[in-house]
Design a protein around this motif. Structure first.
Motif, short mmCIF file in Angstrom:
data_model
loop_
_atom_site.label_atom_id
_atom_site.label_comp_id
_atom_site.label_asym_id
_atom_site.label_seq_id
_atom_site.Cartn_x
_atom_site.Cartn_y
_atom_site.Cartn_z
N ALA A 61 40.27 35.43 41.99
CA ALA A 61 41.26 36.08 41.74
C ALA A 61 41.76 37.38 42.68
CB ALA A 61 40.96 36.67 40.46
N GLY A 62 42.90 37.28 42.89
CA GLY A 62 43.43 38.67 43.92
C GLY A 62 43.68 39.90 43.48
N THR A 63 43.68 40.20 41.88
CA THR A 63 43.56 41.34 41.48
C THR A 63 42.83 41.46 40.26
OG1 THR A 63 45.26 40.71 39.82
CG2 THR A 63 46.15 41.28 41.82
N THR A 64 42.61 42.79 40.24
CA THR A 64 41.60 43.23 39.09
C THR A 64 42.12 42.59 37.67
OG1 THR A 64 42.10 45.35 39.07
CG2 THR A 64 40.28 44.89 40.54
N ALA A 65 43.49 42.72 37.47
CA ALA A 65 44.00 42.53 36.55
C ALA A 65 43.89 41.18 35.94
CB ALA A 65 45.66 42.84 36.66
N GLU A 66 44.01 40.43 36.75
CA GLU A 66 43.44 39.09 36.56
C GLU A 66 41.95 38.76 36.04
OE1 GLU A 66 45.63 35.94 39.32
OE2 GLU A 66 44.81 37.69 40.62
N LEU A 67 41.20 39.57 36.63
CA LEU A 67 39.79 39.50 36.07
C LEU A 67 39.64 39.98 34.82
CD1 LEU A 67 38.01 40.73 39.28
CD2 LEU A 67 38.15 38.52 38.65
N GLY A 68 40.67 40.79 34.31
CA GLY A 68 40.33 41.52 32.86
C GLY A 68 40.46 40.54 32.04
N LYS A 69 41.14 39.19 32.18
CA LYS A 69 41.17 38.20 31.12
C LYS A 69 39.81 37.46 30.83
CE LYS A 69 45.51 36.43 33.35
NZ LYS A 69 46.11 35.53 34.16
N PHE A 70 38.71 37.97 31.61
CA PHE A 70 37.42 37.43 31.38
C PHE A 70 36.30 38.39 31.06
CE2 PHE A 70 39.55 34.32 34.13
CZ PHE A 70 39.29 33.20 33.61
#
Length: 237
Positions: A175-184
């Motif tokens: 992931a390139g953003t922390t927002a994307e990591l928030g899905k997990f």
């Protein structure tokens, strides 16, 4: 230098005239937002001189764990009865101020000397969001605080690293953003001064974080691991 000398007997008399009584949370707002860091320290020692068990957390930085703050306060609640004190602010400006408190006290307990004794505390305050709060207490307690702050940010970085692997497993890239990591998983960025994903691709990623320590420490994470993992390694840099 700004210097005030406070006599506890005078304070007790003033409290008697005003009626005393307990105060609710938020009572220190005027002091911490008043622009004079030494008055924050004066207020703390004024309150401690009465020997009450009030909630003084508002006068301290939220970065100081409750157990460390209470360990500092218990020194006065259980071992020292303050008779007189003075608070002196060191010259300097900006968002940091050092205040030295000198006080005369009687020791508490059966084994305590009967004569008056002289004590001194060197406290550091920082100004954040328009309020002065005590940030450093001096001695071994500060080491516990700084280590706690470091591990809070380190855990957040590790959470982000685990989320990166989960993201890679589902999409074939990092992931390139922390927002994307928030899905997990939840990434509590507030535990760090800064946390950003500097680079990300199909094979690797780079996360760079800065801790909220008094002297910030940089933490670097990639697919190979996280460094440093010990607060002592920050001090060695």
């Amino acid at each position: 230098m700004a210097r005030r000398l406070v006599y506890i007997t005078m304070l007790i008399a003033a409290a008697g005239c005003s009626g005393g009584g307990g105060k609710e949370r938020g009572e220190f707002k005027e002091v911490i937002e008043g622009g004079a860091p030494e008055k924050v320290v004066e207020k703390l020692f004024e309150e401690l001189s009465f020997g009450g068990g009030k909630d003084y957390s508002e006068l301290f930085s939220p970065l100081i764990p409750a157990q460390v703050r209470e360990a500092f306060l218990d020194t006065f609640r259980t071992k020292r009865e303050i008779v007189r004190f003075s608070a002196t602010k060191d010259e300097g400006g900006g968002a940091e101020a050092k205040v030295t408190v000198k006080y005369i006290y009687y020791g508490k307990g059966a084994d305590a000397p009967s004569k008056k004794q002289l004590g001194e505390e060197k406290l550091t305050l920082t100004r954040a969001e328009g309020a002065w709060r005590i940030r450093r207490l001096g001695g071994a307690l500060d080491a516990k605080v700084e280590e706690n702050i470091f591990f809070a940010c380190l855990n957040t970085v590790m959470d982000a690293s685990i989320a990166q692997e989960m993201y890679h497993g589902s999409s074939g890239r990092y992931a390139g953003t922390t927002a994307e990591l928030g899905k997990f998983t939840d990434i509590d960025i507030g535990q760090c001064r800064e946390l950003t994903i500097k680079s990300a691709g199909k094979k690797d990623y780079t996360i760079v974080a800065s801790t909220l320590n008094f002297v910030p420490c940089s933490i670097l994470a990639a697919s190979e691991g996280v460094i440093p993992t010990k607060y002592g390694e920050c001090l060695e840099r």
